[in-house]
Design a protein around this motif. Structure first.
Motif, PDB file in Angstrom:
ATOM      1  N   GLY A 221     -41.828 100.253  53.047  1.00 56.27           N
ATOM      2  CA  GLY A 221     -41.605 101.530  53.982  1.00 56.27           C
ATOM      3  C   GLY A 221     -43.326 101.329  54.912  1.00 56.27           C
ATOM      4  N   LEU A 222     -44.132 101.457  53.903  1.00 57.31           N
ATOM      5  CA  LEU A 222     -45.726 101.813  54.439  1.00 57.31           C
ATOM      6  C   LEU A 222     -46.323 100.950  54.897  1.00 57.31           C
ATOM      7  CD1 LEU A 222     -46.058 104.596  51.302  1.00 57.31           C
ATOM      8  CD2 LEU A 222     -45.891 104.748  53.666  1.00 57.31           C
ATOM      9  N   ALA A 223     -45.981  99.832  54.805  1.00 57.24           N
ATOM     10  CA  ALA A 223     -46.238  97.981  54.746  1.00 57.24           C
ATOM     11  C   ALA A 223     -45.823  98.546  56.107  1.00 57.24           C
ATOM     12  CB  ALA A 223     -46.126  97.330  54.807  1.00 57.24           C
ATOM     13  N   ILE A 224     -44.494  98.533  56.870  1.00 64.39           N
ATOM     14  CA  ILE A 224     -44.077  98.519  58.189  1.00 64.39           C
ATOM     15  C   ILE A 224     -44.251  99.921  59.045  1.00 64.39           C
ATOM     16  CG2 ILE A 224     -42.132  99.864  59.541  1.00 64.39           C
ATOM     17  CD1 ILE A 224     -40.388  97.910  57.770  1.00 64.39           C
ATOM     18  N   SER A 225     -44.697 100.927  58.796  1.00 67.10           N
ATOM     19  CA  SER A 225     -45.107 101.864  59.075  1.00 67.10           C
ATOM     20  C   SER A 225     -46.686 102.039  59.529  1.00 67.10           C
ATOM     21  CB  SER A 225     -45.603 102.978  57.796  1.00 67.10           C
ATOM     22  OG  SER A 225     -43.772 103.694  57.959  1.00 67.10           O
ATOM     23  N   LYS A 226     -47.467 101.494  58.568  1.00 67.83           N
ATOM     24  CA  LYS A 226     -48.365 100.561  59.394  1.00 67.83           C
ATOM     25  C   LYS A 226     -49.045 100.103  60.105  1.00 67.83           C
ATOM     26  CE  LYS A 226     -53.297  99.838  56.973  1.00 67.83           C
ATOM     27  NZ  LYS A 226     -53.823  98.424  57.288  1.00 67.83           N
ATOM     28  N   ARG A 227     -47.652  99.085  60.509  1.00 63.59           N
ATOM     29  CA  ARG A 227     -48.142  97.904  61.483  1.00 63.59           C
ATOM     30  C   ARG A 227     -47.603  98.455  62.554  1.00 63.59           C
ATOM     31  NH1 ARG A 227     -46.878  92.027  60.176  1.00 63.59           N
ATOM     32  NH2 ARG A 227     -48.078  91.794  58.288  1.00 63.59           N
ATOM     33  N   VAL A 228     -46.381  99.388  62.557  1.00 62.80           N
ATOM     34  CA  VAL A 228     -46.388  99.845  63.350  1.00 62.80           C
ATOM     35  C   VAL A 228     -47.627 101.088  64.348  1.00 62.80           C
ATOM     36  CG1 VAL A 228     -44.999 102.602  65.084  1.00 62.80           C
ATOM     37  CG2 VAL A 228     -43.531 100.394  63.142  1.00 62.80           C
ATOM     38  N   VAL A 229     -48.286 102.061  63.778  1.00 64.38           N
ATOM     39  CA  VAL A 229     -49.150 102.598  63.958  1.00 64.38           C
ATOM     40  C   VAL A 229     -50.559 102.135  64.254  1.00 64.38           C
ATOM     41  CG1 VAL A 229     -51.162 103.552  62.904  1.00 64.38           C
ATOM     42  CG2 VAL A 229     -49.159 104.488  62.297  1.00 64.38           C
ATOM     43  N   GLU A 230     -50.519 100.270  63.275  1.00 66.19           N
ATOM     44  CA  GLU A 230     -51.296  99.881  64.629  1.00 66.19           C
ATOM     45  C   GLU A 230     -50.852  98.562  66.283  1.00 66.19           C
ATOM     46  OE1 GLU A 230     -52.484  97.422  60.884  1.00 66.19           O
ATOM     47  OE2 GLU A 230     -53.870  98.572  60.000  1.00 66.19           O
ATOM     48  N   ASN A 231     -49.671  98.875  65.845  1.00 62.23           N
ATOM     49  CA  ASN A 231     -49.413  98.335  67.151  1.00 62.23           C
ATOM     50  C   ASN A 231     -49.180  99.452  68.081  1.00 62.23           C
ATOM     51  OD1 ASN A 231     -47.966  96.164  66.182  1.00 62.23           O
ATOM     52  ND2 ASN A 231     -45.858  96.858  65.612  1.00 62.23           N
ATOM     53  N   HIS A 232     -49.133 100.299  68.254  1.00 62.62           N
ATOM     54  CA  HIS A 232     -49.501 101.896  68.734  1.00 62.62           C
ATOM     55  C   HIS A 232     -51.428 102.398  69.231  1.00 62.62           C
ATOM     56  CE1 HIS A 232     -45.593 101.620  68.006  1.00 62.62           C
ATOM     57  NE2 HIS A 232     -45.424 101.933  69.908  1.00 62.62           N
ATOM     58  N   ASN A 233     -52.092 101.181  68.682  1.00 61.55           N
ATOM     59  CA  ASN A 233     -53.502 101.899  68.322  1.00 61.55           C
ATOM     60  C   ASN A 233     -53.682 102.427  67.875  1.00 61.55           C
ATOM     61  OD1 ASN A 233     -53.852  99.055  70.425  1.00 61.55           O
ATOM     62  ND2 ASN A 233     -53.735 100.063  71.613  1.00 61.55           N
ATOM     63  N   GLY A 234     -53.317 103.311  67.043  1.00 58.37           N
ATOM     64  CA  GLY A 234     -53.631 104.178  65.818  1.00 58.37           C
ATOM     65  C   GLY A 234     -53.765 103.999  64.756  1.00 58.37           C
ATOM     66  N   TYR A 235     -53.479 105.382  64.034  1.00 57.71           N
ATOM     67  CA  TYR A 235     -54.425 105.030  62.658  1.00 57.71           C
ATOM     68  C   TYR A 235     -53.358 105.889  61.661  1.00 57.71           C
ATOM     69  CZ  TYR A 235     -58.001 105.626  58.597  1.00 57.71           C
ATOM     70  OH  TYR A 235     -58.413 106.045  58.160  1.00 57.71           O
ATOM     71  N   ILE A 236     -53.284 105.148  60.282  1.00 56.62           N
ATOM     72  CA  ILE A 236     -52.754 105.958  59.421  1.00 56.62           C
ATOM     73  C   ILE A 236     -52.974 106.317  57.990  1.00 56.62           C
ATOM     74  CG2 ILE A 236     -51.353 104.322  58.414  1.00 56.62           C
ATOM     75  CD1 ILE A 236     -49.197 106.028  58.221  1.00 56.62           C
ATOM     76  N   THR A 237     -53.042 106.702  57.166  1.00 59.36           N
ATOM     77  CA  THR A 237     -53.652 107.647  55.811  1.00 59.36           C
ATOM     78  C   THR A 237     -52.967 108.871  55.525  1.00 59.36           C
ATOM     79  OG1 THR A 237     -56.070 108.168  54.827  1.00 59.36           O
ATOM     80  CG2 THR A 237     -55.661 109.091  56.365  1.00 59.36           C
ATOM     81  N   ALA A 238     -53.165 108.933  53.830  1.00 56.16           N
ATOM     82  CA  ALA A 238     -52.677 110.009  52.964  1.00 56.16           C
ATOM     83  C   ALA A 238     -53.720 110.134  52.243  1.00 56.16           C
ATOM     84  CB  ALA A 238     -51.958 109.168  52.794  1.00 56.16           C
ATOM     85  N   LYS A 239     -54.064 111.854  52.053  1.00 57.67           N
ATOM     86  CA  LYS A 239     -54.383 112.602  50.124  1.00 57.67           C
ATOM     87  C   LYS A 239     -53.496 112.665  49.744  1.00 57.67           C
ATOM     88  CE  LYS A 239     -58.456 114.700  52.400  1.00 57.67           C
ATOM     89  NZ  LYS A 239     -58.560 114.254  53.820  1.00 57.67           N
ATOM     90  N   SER A 240     -53.364 112.774  48.615  1.00 53.54           N
ATOM     91  CA  SER A 240     -52.619 112.878  47.822  1.00 53.54           C
ATOM     92  C   SER A 240     -53.382 113.095  46.345  1.00 53.54           C
ATOM     93  CB  SER A 240     -52.066 111.998  47.077  1.00 53.54           C
ATOM     94  OG  SER A 240     -50.799 112.323  46.386  1.00 53.54           O
ATOM     95  N   GLU A 241     -52.639 114.058  45.255  1.00 53.93           N
ATOM     96  CA  GLU A 241     -52.848 114.451  44.160  1.00 53.93           C
ATOM     97  C   GLU A 241     -51.658 114.233  42.762  1.00 53.93           C
ATOM     98  OE1 GLU A 241     -54.908 118.318  41.972  1.00 53.93           O
ATOM     99  OE2 GLU A 241     -55.074 117.883  44.216  1.00 53.93           O
ATOM    100  N   VAL A 242     -51.889 113.877  42.645  1.00 56.72           N
ATOM    101  CA  VAL A 242     -50.898 113.418  41.259  1.00 56.72           C
ATOM    102  C   VAL A 242     -49.958 114.762  40.962  1.00 56.72           C
ATOM    103  CG1 VAL A 242     -50.405 112.409  38.454  1.00 56.72           C
ATOM    104  CG2 VAL A 242     -51.895 111.076  40.295  1.00 56.72           C
ATOM    105  N   GLY A 243     -48.883 114.539  40.604  1.00 57.13           N
ATOM    106  CA  GLY A 243     -48.276 116.557  40.631  1.00 57.13           C
ATOM    107  C   GLY A 243     -48.308 117.166  41.215  1.00 57.13           C
ATOM    108  N   LYS A 244     -48.727 117.165  42.555  1.00 55.37           N
ATOM    109  CA  LYS A 244     -48.825 118.074  43.200  1.00 55.37           C
ATOM    110  C   LYS A 244     -48.550 117.883  44.934  1.00 55.37           C
ATOM    111  CE  LYS A 244     -52.040 121.338  42.051  1.00 55.37           C
ATOM    112  NZ  LYS A 244     -53.834 121.528  41.534  1.00 55.37           N
ATOM    113  N   GLY A 245     -49.175 116.749  44.605  1.00 53.10           N
ATOM    114  CA  GLY A 245     -48.263 116.322  46.110  1.00 53.10           C
ATOM    115  C   GLY A 245     -48.640 115.409  47.165  1.00 53.10           C
ATOM    116  N   SER A 246     -47.828 115.489  48.245  1.00 54.42           N
ATOM    117  CA  SER A 246     -48.975 114.216  49.573  1.00 54.42           C
ATOM    118  C   SER A 246     -49.325 114.990  50.688  1.00 54.42           C
ATOM    119  CB  SER A 246     -48.333 112.857  49.609  1.00 54.42           C
ATOM    120  OG  SER A 246     -47.908 111.891  48.111  1.00 54.42           O
ATOM    121  N   THR A 247     -49.889 113.919  51.376  1.00 51.51           N
ATOM    122  CA  THR A 247     -50.308 114.554  52.959  1.00 51.51           C
ATOM    123  C   THR A 247     -50.646 113.539  53.504  1.00 51.51           C
ATOM    124  OG1 THR A 247     -51.360 116.875  52.938  1.00 51.51           O
ATOM    125  CG2 THR A 247     -51.166 115.692  54.347  1.00 51.51           C
TER     126      THR A 247
END
Ligand code: ADP
Length: 258
Positions: A221-247
């Motif tokens: 899923g996320l490999a697809i997401s990254k490709r899609v974002v790059e196809n659209h000249n965009g950028y994807i990243t994330a922040k996360s903490e174990v046990g707390k959640g992700s953004t």
């Protein structure tokens, strides 16, 4: 001469890559049909001839159907992955807010089942120029992960925001800034989170951080997401903490008026 050799190598590499992707596409496409047959015939046996099987026989059939369905998901994901590399489909003017709402509508059943909550703060009506099928898949992957990777004892809460940011803020991240403004989509969850040292890994195909038995998935899923974002000249990243959640942060160029 060295440059010629380099060019030649690059050319050969990209050709091999194309052939490999073509193979993945054809193989996964052609595997679908026989797999559908296996599932439908096993299903018929279980429904119409169950009395000819003993308890063990029925259990084995059940397991067979489960495994085959897992394989079907894997093949579908692979197919989506190879489609995402081809960048097919017409580009259209898309309102990101509408797209997010459509995806939430599609996922409403699984959100409901998980007793999940979604908080929206969609502050911009901006459009972007993109391929609807791909962008929908991108947003859907991130949102459904937010539901899937929830803590066992907590109801999932997702916070989804959109806003406009100036392109200069992305100068270090995107090689070619095709627009002066970008839309920033943030998708925050209160789930199990992950160790940020594995950030690159999660966007790589087949890489999974969490137990196969606890959380089903294919790692595509996320490999697809990254490709899609790059196809659209965009950028994807994330922040996360174990046990707390992700953004997850998605940046896509705002449509420029020609
Ligand atoms: P899948 O969910 O099928 O395993 P993905 O490519 O969508 O594949 O995600 C890759 C891995 O990244 C997941 O296996 C999981 O370990 C991690 N991950 C993705 N999204 C989240 C999230 N919202 N919270 C915690 N971990 C996540």
């Amino acid at each position: 001469a060295l440059e010629d050799q380099l060019q030649e190598s690059i050319h050969r590499l990209s050709q091999t890559n194309q052939e490999l992707e073509q193979f993945a596409y054809v193989a996964s496409h052609d595997l679908q049909e026989p797999l559908r047959k296996v599932i439908s015939f096993s299903d018929i046996i279980l429904r119409k001839h169950a009395e000819q099987l003993d308890e063990k026989g029925r259990t084995y059939f059940d397991r067979m159907i489960n495994s085959t369905e897992r394989m079907q998901t894997l093949i579908q994901d692979l197919l989506n992955f190879s489609r995402s590399t081809r960048n097919i489909g017409d580009r259209k003017s898309i309102k990101i807010n509408n797209l997010i709402n459509e995806v939430l509508e599609d996922l409403s059943e699984s959100i409901h089942e998980a007793k999940g909550k979604v908080k929206l703060k969609l502050t911009t009506e901006t459009t972007i120029n993109g391929t609807p099928v791909q962008l929908r898949q991108l947003v859907q992957n991130i949102i459904s992960n937010g539901i899937k990777y929830r803590k066992k004892d907590t109801n999932p809460v997702l916070k989804i925001k959109t806003k406009i940011i100036p392109a200069v803020k992305l100068e270090q991240k995107i090689p070619l800034l095709v627009s002066e403004e970008f839309i920033e989509i943030t998708i925050n969850d209160n789930g199990i989170g992950f160790d940020e040292q594995y950030l690159d890994k999660i966007f790589t195909i087949f890489q999974r951080l969490h137990g196969r038995s606890e959380y089903s998935g294919t790692g595509i899923g996320l490999a697809i997401s990254k490709r899609v974002v790059e196809n659209h000249n965009g950028y994807i990243t994330a922040k996360s903490e174990v046990g707390k959640g992700s953004t997850f942060f998605i940046y896509l160029p705002v449509e420029t008026k020609a």
